[in-house]
Design an enzyme around this catalytic site. Structure first.
Site, mmCIF file in Angstrom:
data_model
loop_
_atom_site.group_PDB
_atom_site.id
_atom_site.type_symbol
_atom_site.label_atom_id
_atom_site.label_comp_id
_atom_site.label_asym_id
_atom_site.label_seq_id
_atom_site.Cartn_x
_atom_site.Cartn_y
_atom_site.Cartn_z
ATOM 1 N N GLY B 239 0.811 -1.208 0.000
ATOM 2 C CA GLY B 239 0.000 0.000 0.000
ATOM 3 C C GLY B 239 0.845 1.258 0.000
ATOM 4 N N PHE B 359 -1.002 9.434 6.072
ATOM 5 C CA PHE B 359 -1.698 8.122 6.045
ATOM 6 C C PHE B 359 -0.822 6.966 5.535
ATOM 7 C CE2 PHE B 359 -4.327 9.482 2.010
ATOM 8 C CZ PHE B 359 -3.204 9.379 1.221
ATOM 9 N N GLU B 360 -1.329 5.766 5.757
ATOM 10 C CA GLU B 360 -0.613 4.506 5.463
ATOM 11 C C GLU B 360 0.789 4.514 6.079
ATOM 12 O OE1 GLU B 360 -1.277 2.254 2.145
ATOM 13 O OE2 GLU B 360 -3.234 3.133 1.693
ATOM 14 N N GLY B 361 0.844 4.917 7.352
ATOM 15 C CA GLY B 361 2.119 5.011 8.059
ATOM 16 C C GLY B 361 2.648 6.426 7.928
#
Lengths: 261, 376
Positions: B239, B359-361
């Site tokens: 992702g 987002f996503e880390g």
């Protein structure tokens, strides 16, 4: 139902189009080439009819130089089943009549055609005559400028839309129908469709393969000749009109002078 | 101007042509309206699905496009250059398909994947909770096993496409450990919060989800019970590459807008691109976009070769999203006062870039992943 769609590769509408300096024909190498948008709509119509009538087959017919294969692939990737490509150096410069004669010969190589579909007017030459000429030469009913198209059993019905109004036409199949830009919104090819199109059969014909007389096509057979061409002059500053209480009349007179009203 | 890409196959060239054509006609024409009005682009994901763009990195036998990440990510980049929110949601959909495609049994794959990959169906990813973002292992949403399946209770947060998606990759605690489920978009006992009022990415809702004893059938468990965090983190490696590609596309769009403007606008008798102060700013922006692309493609090629790529994915996410923030901010600078108005898209690009660092880390978490790989 066997449906044939006549398609043409044209210079991208958004690019600057030029005539070549030698013989004043379209300079096809100067621009990006695409499947004519109106032909995408004709292909879409054919695909919709195919989806509504099990066992139908859609064949794409194109006439043009080698690179017209890109336009053919586009139609195949949208979902057409197979294609016939008339590709021969001798067709360079063919006019509308020669094109119609040649297309009729190509159509003659296909059996059992129920419906011939085409765009009503290519965006390059804009003669808008080929579909009707093809119908005439085939001795088939000609239903041009369709904005709606239905096939019920052996009968085709179209709503024909022109500047003169809307007319409903019906004919028995086989028939030739040309569509206008309001007929539908063409689908995008899917990625799978693009992959599948590479494996679909494309028959390439020369003049001799299609039984076309070389004297019927090409620039030398054209009924009209371009003797000179010049690029469109750059935009000038326009004309200023002083409003002395008669501004409206002056504008109207200007528009009449330009044959706009 | 189209990005000059190095693509591995003619098939990939054709796919990128299709993507650009579709993105120009369907995304670029609608983005302003929907981002301004904060309205959902009805039907758009069905169009993307019909064109085959929602299952690109997954196997053909289940309806995917069997494309390497190197190619799939460049498709995402082209989408993001027209509409960041749609590209992000497409990337999240790919993320949501990952657990079933990678950890699902054959029966689960056959049952669900064809619809997820080619059916115009959209997925969301539901790992975060209000109190558990970076610290995902602190999640408290519970899935309690009973005879008929798992009963889910708890609150999830920050769900892209929340309330709109047709399915969610859901992570919940089964006893001590965490498990992964393929949850339906609608089920009794599942409700969604009001969409968050975000700085950007307005067209796609982000919501909370409230699980109030909803029942998931037993076969919706993906992988083994307790395998959830492993699944979540391996999905996130992929992702992150998607987000890196989205950030690169967004940065490319900002660079293109700034370059066009700098070649038109004149001050002191010459084009502003010819003023060295601005020319060098644009040069740094171009260098940032090119290095962002090179970095995510390096990670993607490692993934495609089956080599470890977790560190490179984190580097790509960090480099590309920081590049997007810098490039979009500088694009506003190039436009001057006009850049601060909504008359030009660079104002939106700058707002859209910020979330990509989060987002996503978050980019702090990316540094954590990278530094852990360095510690002996």
């Amino acid at each position: 139902m066997n449906i044939v769609v006549l398609v043409k590769q044209v210079p991208d509408t958004y690019s600057e189009r030029k005539l070549s300096s030698g013989d004043h024909t379209l300079d096809r190498d100067a621009t990006d080439a695409v499947l004519d948008e109106i032909d995408e709509r004709a292909v879409e119509s054919a695909l919709q009819l195919k989806e509504a009538n099990d066992g139908s087959e859609v064949t794409v017919v194109a006439m043009g130089p080698d690179r017209a294969t890109d336009a053919i692939r586009k139609a195949l990737s949208m979902g057409a089943d197979k294609a016939v490509h008339l590709s021969d150096e001798a067709i360079h410069g063919t006019d509308a009549i020669g094109t119609a004669k040649a297309l009729v010969k190509v159509l003659g190589t296909l059996e059992g055609t129920d419906l011939v579909l085409a765009g009503n007017e290519a965006s390059d030459g804009r003669t808008g005559a080929v579909p009707a000429m093809v119908a005439e030469l085939l001795g088939l009913p000609s239903l041009t400028h369709a904005r709606e198209l239905t096939v019920d059993g052996g009968t085709v019905t179209v709503r024909r839309e022109t500047d003169d109004g809307v007319t409903v036409l019906t004919a028995e199949l086989p028939a030739v129908v040309s569509v206008n830009e309001k007929i539908n919104e063409p689908r995008y090819p899917s990625f799978k469709g693009i992959m599948a199109a590479k494996k679909k059969p494309v028959t390439t014909l020369t003049l001799a393969d299609a039984g076309i007389e070389p004297s019927d096509v090409g620039l030398s057979a054209a009924w009209s000749t371009v003797t000179e061409s010049n690029p469109k002059p750059p935009k000038s500053g326009g004309e200023k009109v002083e409003d002395e209480g008669d501004g409206g009349s002056k504008i109207a007179a200007f528009l009449v002078g330009q044959k706009l009203i | 101007m189209a990005v000059d890409r190095l693509l591995p196959t003619q098939e990939a060239e054709d796919l990128l042509d299709l993507t650009r054509d579709l993105a120009d006609k369907e995304l670029a024409t609608r983005v302003e309206e929907h981002e301004r009005a904060e309205t959902y682009p009805e039907g758009l994901f069905a169009t993307l699905g019909a064109a085959g763009l929602l299952g690109l990195p997954y196997p053909e036998e289940f309806g995917g496009g069997a494309q390497p990440y190197e190619v799939y990510l460049q498709v995402l980049e082209e989408l993001a250059a027209r509409w960041a929110a749609v590209a992000v949601a497409t990337s999240v959909h790919g993320l949501a398909c990952f657990p079933v495609a990678t950890f699902g049994t054959d029966a689960q794959k056959e049952r669900w994947l064809p619809e997820l990959l080619g059916g115009g169906v959209v997925g969301g990813y539901s790992l975060s909770e209000p109190q558990a973002g970076s610290d995902a292992a602190a999640l408290t949403c519970k899935a309690v096993a009973e005879e008929a399946g798992y009963r889910v209770t708890g609150t999830k947060a920050w769900i892209t496409h929340g309330g709109r998606a047709d399915f969610y990759a859901l992570f919940a605690r089964t006893g001590e450990r965490i498990s992964c489920f393929l949850a339906p978009g609608q089920v009794e006992g599942l409700s969604f919060g009001k969409p968050e009022e975000k700085m950007g990415l307005h067209a796609i809702p982000t919501t909370t989800a409230h699980w109030d004893g909803a029942l998931l059938e037993t076969d919706r468990l993906l992988g083994a019970e307790g395998q959830g965090l492993q699944i979540a983190f391996s999905a996130l490696d992929s992702g992150r590459l998607g987000i890196a590609a989205c950030a690169t596309g967004l940065a490319q769009a900002a660079l293109d807008a700034a370059v066009d403007y700098a070649n038109e606008r004149t001050t002191f008798g010459k084009k502003i691109v010819d003023h060295q102060g601005l020319g060098f700013l644009l040069a740094d922006m171009a260098a940032a976009v090119d290095s962002a692309r090179a970095t995510y493609l390096d990670a993607a090629r490692r993934r495609d070769l089956g080599r470890p790529y977790s560190r490179q994915a984190s580097v790509a996410k960090l480099v590309a999203t920081d590049a997007a923030m810098k490039v979009t901010t500088d694009a506003v600078q190039v436009f001057g006062g006009y850049g601060y108005t909504r008359d030009f898209p660079v104002e939106r690009y700058m707002r859209e870039a910020k979330i990509m660092q989060i987002f996503e880390g978050t980019n702090q978490i990316q540094r954590l992943v990278i530094s852990r790989g360095l510690a002996r």
